[in-house]
Design an enzyme around this catalytic site. Sequence first.
Site, PDB file in Angstrom:
ATOM      1  N   TYR A 146      -8.379  27.035   0.737  1.00  0.00           N
ATOM      2  CA  TYR A 146      -8.827  28.692   0.924  1.00  0.00           C
ATOM      3  C   TYR A 146      -8.522  28.798   2.316  1.00  0.00           C
ATOM      4  O   TYR A 146      -8.547  30.026   2.725  1.00  0.00           O
ATOM      5  CB  TYR A 146     -10.338  28.978   0.525  1.00  0.00           C
ATOM      6  N   LYS A 195      -9.125  14.343  -6.465  1.00  0.00           N
ATOM      7  CA  LYS A 195      -8.205  14.110  -7.277  1.00  0.00           C
ATOM      8  C   LYS A 195      -7.332  12.911  -6.392  1.00  0.00           C
ATOM      9  O   LYS A 195      -6.169  13.102  -5.924  1.00  0.00           O
ATOM     10  CB  LYS A 195      -7.165  15.379  -7.300  1.00  0.00           C
ATOM     11  N   ASP A 227     -10.366  16.692 -13.111  1.00  0.00           N
ATOM     12  CA  ASP A 227      -9.875  17.093 -14.409  1.00  0.00           C
ATOM     13  C   ASP A 227     -10.900  16.326 -15.479  1.00  0.00           C
ATOM     14  O   ASP A 227     -11.316  16.940 -16.274  1.00  0.00           O
ATOM     15  CB  ASP A 227      -8.496  16.683 -14.619  1.00  0.00           C
ATOM     16  N   ASP A 251     -15.505  25.676  -6.364  1.00  0.00           N
ATOM     17  CA  ASP A 251     -15.554  27.004  -6.818  1.00  0.00           C
ATOM     18  C   ASP A 251     -15.399  26.943  -8.294  1.00  0.00           C
ATOM     19  O   ASP A 251     -16.359  27.762  -9.068  1.00  0.00           O
ATOM     20  CB  ASP A 251     -14.320  27.497  -6.198  1.00  0.00           C
ATOM     21  N   ASP A 255     -18.927  27.335 -11.275  1.00  0.00           N
ATOM     22  CA  ASP A 255     -18.790  28.303 -12.341  1.00  0.00           C
ATOM     23  C   ASP A 255     -18.941  27.898 -13.716  1.00  0.00           C
ATOM     24  O   ASP A 255     -19.541  28.396 -14.766  1.00  0.00           O
ATOM     25  CB  ASP A 255     -17.663  29.568 -12.110  1.00  0.00           C
TER      26      ASP A 255
END
Length: 360
Positions: A146, A195, A227, A251, A255
């Site tokens: 970001y 990852k 994942d 992020d 959620d």
Amino acid sequence: MNRKIAVIKGDGIGPEIVTQALKVLDRVAERYGHTFYKTEVLMGGCSIDAYGEPLTQETLSVCEDSHAVLMGSIGGNTTTSPWYQLPSHLRPEAGLLSLRKNLGLFANLRPCVLYPQLRAACTLREDISSKGFDMLIMRELTGGLYFGERRTEAVDGVMTAVDTLKYDENEIRRIGIKAFEVAMKRRKKVTSVDKANVLDSSRLWRKVMNELAAEYPEVTLEHALVDSTAMQLVKDPAQFDVMVTENMFGDILSDEAAMVTGSIGMLPSASLAEGKFGLYEPSGGSAPDIAGKDLANPIAAILSAAMMLRYSFDMMEEADAVERAVAQVLDEGYRTGDIMSEGCTQVGCDRMGSLIAERI
Ligand code: NAD
């Protein structure tokens, strides 16, 4: 102990729910012999109305001069509110982004707890939800995709977009330290999510986490791929205590974890800087659809205040007392409209705050 708290009630349901959190803090102060000096300042839409800008220097100075910031939520209806006709740097959210940046907040903490009393709201199968869960997701807030360099350009006549995922070892270390320290105050387990089978930034992340683990021998560190973690969150959330991860993974995962609890009005959050300073706010927004009707659930704001006691003021016993009072009120069957179920007693925002304060 004396502590200075900057209070940003904000917009929509913000003033209603923060008033209840302050009621609870007053009770804590009385019971445990503390003094909380509270200074109310404006930020967001209400600051635009009063001063023409979402964050004033005065608000920032009061926050910087405090030990912690307690916030409600900011913003309004994004299609009808005149605040959203303004240029983007003058909108309510611009104030929050600027405040976070100026206060050096780099670690976002979101506890996701399934209260046994609210199990029916959980979106998972009963055999999974019956085990309960109590995890804390820590997301890096200032680096990664970001904030990395980005561009869109034609390369040999083909439109091409590039985003950069960059972390240096110091950025990883400072959030890693927070994760281990928070784990020491909980069940002493850290799951670091990356990852590393593909990304260099993840391999550096994993190396730094392993180095830190040597300094916290009481904490168990495990590594997990993002994942697989997304699947484990819905298959067996009870396995997690503290989860720490980079900005974008956090992020998405935070959620997902919030969703499985099924009740947004119950979820607090904290954003921490170096040292003990932090900003504490509910995970939800300003809920303009129910603002001013005494319908909002104040528990996320009250639990945010409990996080402030725990992480900024080191008041463990007091934080436990607030969390116990919330559980007791739920045990007694009191519910706001958003978490109401058959056989329970529906109460408004103000009454819910009083019931919790009275049980401390
Ligand atoms: P929202 O979280 O405000 O509302 C989503 C739904 O959840 C609504 O139906 C609302 O009534 C309900 N809800 C939320 N909190 C509740 C509570 N405490 N008790 C009972 N019900 C509750 O999300 P939204 O509608 O997408 O956003 C509204 C405004 O809030 C927007 O301006 C948005 O930008 C802003 N927002 C602010 C923050 C923040 O201040 N950090 C975070 C998210 C959204």
